[in-house]
Design a protein around this motif. Structure first.
Motif, short mmCIF file in Angstrom:
data_model
loop_
_atom_site.label_atom_id
_atom_site.label_comp_id
_atom_site.label_asym_id
_atom_site.label_seq_id
_atom_site.Cartn_x
_atom_site.Cartn_y
_atom_site.Cartn_z
N HIS A 1 5.15 12.75 7.08
CA HIS A 1 6.33 12.15 7.68
C HIS A 1 6.00 10.75 8.17
O HIS A 1 4.87 10.46 8.55
N ARG A 2 6.99 9.89 8.07
CA ARG A 2 6.84 8.48 8.43
C ARG A 2 7.90 8.12 9.46
O ARG A 2 9.06 8.46 9.33
N ASN A 3 7.47 7.42 10.49
CA ASN A 3 8.37 6.91 11.51
C ASN A 3 8.34 5.39 11.40
O ASN A 3 7.32 4.78 11.69
N ARG A 4 9.44 4.82 10.95
CA ARG A 4 9.50 3.37 10.76
C ARG A 4 9.81 2.70 12.08
O ARG A 4 10.67 3.13 12.84
N ARG A 5 9.10 1.62 12.34
CA ARG A 5 9.26 0.91 13.60
C ARG A 5 10.26 -0.24 13.53
O ARG A 5 10.93 -0.55 14.50
N ASN A 6 10.34 -0.92 12.38
CA ASN A 6 11.19 -2.10 12.30
C ASN A 6 11.84 -2.17 10.92
O ASN A 6 11.16 -2.49 9.96
N PRO A 7 13.14 -1.92 10.80
CA PRO A 7 14.01 -1.41 11.87
C PRO A 7 13.70 0.05 12.16
O PRO A 7 13.19 0.75 11.29
N PRO A 8 14.00 0.51 13.37
CA PRO A 8 13.67 1.87 13.76
C PRO A 8 14.30 2.93 12.85
O PRO A 8 15.44 2.77 12.40
N ALA B 1 0.84 -1.19 0.00
CA ALA B 1 0.00 0.00 0.00
C ALA B 1 0.88 1.24 0.00
O ALA B 1 1.84 1.32 0.75
N PRO B 2 0.56 2.22 -0.83
CA PRO B 2 1.40 3.41 -0.90
C PRO B 2 1.29 4.32 0.32
O PRO B 2 2.22 5.01 0.66
N LEU B 3 0.15 4.31 0.98
CA LEU B 3 -0.07 5.14 2.18
C LEU B 3 -0.63 4.26 3.28
O LEU B 3 -1.15 3.18 3.03
N ASN B 4 -0.54 4.75 4.51
CA ASN B 4 -1.06 4.02 5.67
C ASN B 4 -0.42 2.64 5.80
O ASN B 4 -1.09 1.62 5.81
N PRO C 1 2.24 -0.17 7.84
CA PRO C 1 2.35 -0.56 9.25
C PRO C 1 3.22 0.42 10.06
O PRO C 1 3.17 0.42 11.28
N ASP C 2 4.01 1.25 9.36
CA ASP C 2 4.78 2.29 10.04
C ASP C 2 3.82 3.41 10.43
O ASP C 2 2.65 3.39 10.09
N SER C 3 4.33 4.39 11.12
CA SER C 3 3.51 5.51 11.55
C SER C 3 3.59 6.63 10.51
O SER C 3 4.61 7.30 10.38
#
Length: 105
Positions: free
Chosen positions: A24-31, A1-4, A6-8
């Motif tokens: 802005h996107r905050n990736r969780r894994n890897p941080p 999916a281009p938006l939304n 699993p990251d923030s």
């Protein structure tokens, strides 16, 4: 999916034509610290978001709050490093990856 993803994904803003969205996107894994991404709408569907290159996104800090001026000439954003947030501005035409999103407008 281009938006939304699993990251923030947060802080969206669009150009007035509603053909480009920045966020802005905050990736969780890897941080990964917040980075600015953009997507273009083609035939009513948002395309895969791209991470904007330097000097917008830099590795040592988080970037967020992207905004375009009404005529898509300048991008404004915040970069946060060592507890200090600063505002930045760059001409869209100086960042080919960003300028390309407006090439069909």
């Amino acid at each position: 999916a281009p938006l939304n993803t699993p990251d923030s994904d947060a802080g969206p803003s669009m150009n007035v034509e509603e053909t480009v969205v920045l966020f802005h996107r905050n990736r969780r894994n890897p941080p990964m610290a917040d980075k600015i991404f953009a997507s273009r709408k083609v035939e009513g569907k948002w395309q895969e978001a791209i991470r904007l290159p330097a000097p917008i996104n830099v590795t040592h800090s988080g970037q967020y709050g992207p905004r375009l001026d009404p005529d898509n000439t300048y991008l404004y954003w915040t970069s946060h490093h060592r507890g200090q947030g600063n505002l930045y501005r760059i001409k869209v035409s100086e960042v080919p990856a960003l300028a390309d999103l407006f090439s069909a407008d």
